[in-house]
Design a protein around this motif. Structure first.
Motif, PDB file in Angstrom:
ATOM      1  N   LEU A  30       1.033  -1.186  -0.075  1.00  0.00           N
ATOM      2  CA  LEU A  30      -0.094  -0.221  -0.133  1.00  0.00           C
ATOM      3  C   LEU A  30       1.078   1.467   0.008  1.00  0.00           C
ATOM      4  O   LEU A  30       0.681   1.861  -0.604  1.00  0.00           O
ATOM      5  N   LEU A  31       1.791   0.736   1.034  1.00  0.00           N
ATOM      6  CA  LEU A  31       3.138   2.600   1.456  1.00  0.00           C
ATOM      7  C   LEU A  31       3.592   2.374  -0.300  1.00  0.00           C
ATOM      8  O   LEU A  31       4.008   3.643  -0.725  1.00  0.00           O
ATOM      9  N   THR A  34       1.238   4.194  -2.888  1.00  0.00           N
ATOM     10  CA  THR A  34       0.971   5.424  -2.601  1.00  0.00           C
ATOM     11  C   THR A  34       1.893   6.062  -3.296  1.00  0.00           C
ATOM     12  O   THR A  34       1.938   7.032  -3.850  1.00  0.00           O
ATOM     13  N   GLY A  38       0.016   7.195  -6.438  1.00  0.00           N
ATOM     14  CA  GLY A  38      -0.785   7.254  -5.913  1.00  0.00           C
ATOM     15  C   GLY A  38      -0.644   9.491  -6.249  1.00  0.00           C
ATOM     16  O   GLY A  38      -1.209  10.266  -6.547  1.00  0.00           O
ATOM     17  N   VAL A  39       0.917   9.240  -5.497  1.00  0.00           N
ATOM     18  CA  VAL A  39       1.194  10.809  -5.328  1.00  0.00           C
ATOM     19  C   VAL A  39       1.330  10.692  -6.519  1.00  0.00           C
ATOM     20  O   VAL A  39       0.666  12.010  -6.896  1.00  0.00           O
TER      21      VAL A  39
END
Length: 311
Positions: A30-31, A34, A38-39
């Motif tokens: 997940l990290l 992200t 994601g970012v």
């Protein structure tokens, strides 16, 4: 509370605890998602709402880039080109890979042995492991108008009148790229389908053969229904790859001649780096990403519905 209710509650609680036990193992992924996806995607959306040349302070312009984008004829033309690329990277390779996988599994393996089938599979898959730059350069040599192997072969067999500047003519450049993409892409569905066929019961083929079914009938009534999940996966994967294709276009044609092979990903790249219109390039990339996400959701829903019908 009855004994049955107590047992059901205990099972529910145990199942919840088991699911929660997996959560720590999902945190690294997940990290990573992200930070890597994601970012940057959120930053890209912000950039698409600005006018920016890559240096200095971005100027907020709201939806102006999107308004311009939907009126941009070159952008829509690039999507039309992408539709043909999908044919060359998804539809044809999937169909061809399915037929080749069935031939190698149902005929070659049975009559000539698994070693011959493995060698043929490796030969067909080889373009997948070649760096796209090397494959593109080799094909640019083969399709060269002067002394290219394709034109020389046509001349050698008496078809010199068909010799052509395959990548330099707007009428043939996109079809030439599609042909190259079929060659590159067919190995992936072949390997996936041959893997999927390993779980098909051999007795199904034997029963069909005893009943007098031809190879074509065995293929259509046994092979295709048994590996429908793999077909969904391959179509989804290759369609996404076709929508975001960049390397082959860059190496073979650079979107030319005259924009005849331009696709959204390459159009975004030219706006980013050639025209230094980062905001507009970001808007193209954002729209392309949303289309890919929407297409993925549709594919997964169709696949889920198909699996539910099988149950």
């Amino acid at each position: 509370m009855t004994t049955a209710t107590t047992k059901a509650a205990a099972r529910t609680g145990r199942g919840r605890r088991e699911r929660l036990a997996y959560l720590p193992y999902l945190i690294p992924g997940l990290l990573l998602f992200t930070g890597v996806i994601g970012v940057p995607f959120l930053m890209n959306i912000y950039t698409s709402l600005t006018e920016w040349q890559g240096v200095g302070t971005p100027k907020w312009i709201g939806l102006a880039n999107y308004s311009e984008l939907f009126k941009d004829g070159e952008f829509w033309a690039s999507f039309q080109h992408n539709a043909l690329i999908i044919v060359g990277m998804a539809i044809i390779p999937t169909a061809l890979g399915l037929v080749l996988a069935a031939l190698l599994t149902d005929l070659i393996d049975r009559h000539f042995g698994p070693r011959v089938a493995s060698v043929l599979r490796a030969c067909i898959y080889m373009p997948q492991v070649l760096p796209i730059v090397i494959g593109g350069i080799v094909w640019s040599w083969l399709l060269a108008p002067d002394n290219g192997a394709v034109n020389e072969l046509l001349k050698a067999v008496g078809l010199g009148s068909l010799a052509h500047d395959w990548l330099g003519d707007p009428n043939t450049a996109l079809y030439s790229v599609v042909g190259v993409m079929v060659w590159i892409q067919v190995g992936f569905p072949l390997v996936v389908f041959m893997s999927g066929l390993q779980r098909v019961e051999p007795s199904l083929y034997e029963a069909a053969e005893i009943d007098g079914a031809s190879w074509a009938r065995r293929f259509w009534h046994v092979t295709v229904p048994q590996i429908r999940p793999e077909i969904f996966v391959v179509l989804l994967w290759t369609t996404i790859a076709a929508l975001k294709v960049f390397g082959p276009i860059y190496v073979l044609t650079k979107g030319g001649p005259g924009g005849a092979t331009n696709v959204p990903s390459y159009y975004s790249y030219t706006n980013f780096f050639d025209k230094t219109d980062v905001g507009y390039g970001s808007a193209i990339a954002t729209v392309l990403t949303l289309i890919i996400v929407a297409l993925t959701v549709v594919f997964l829903r169709f696949q889920g519905r198909d699996l539910e019908e099988d149950r």
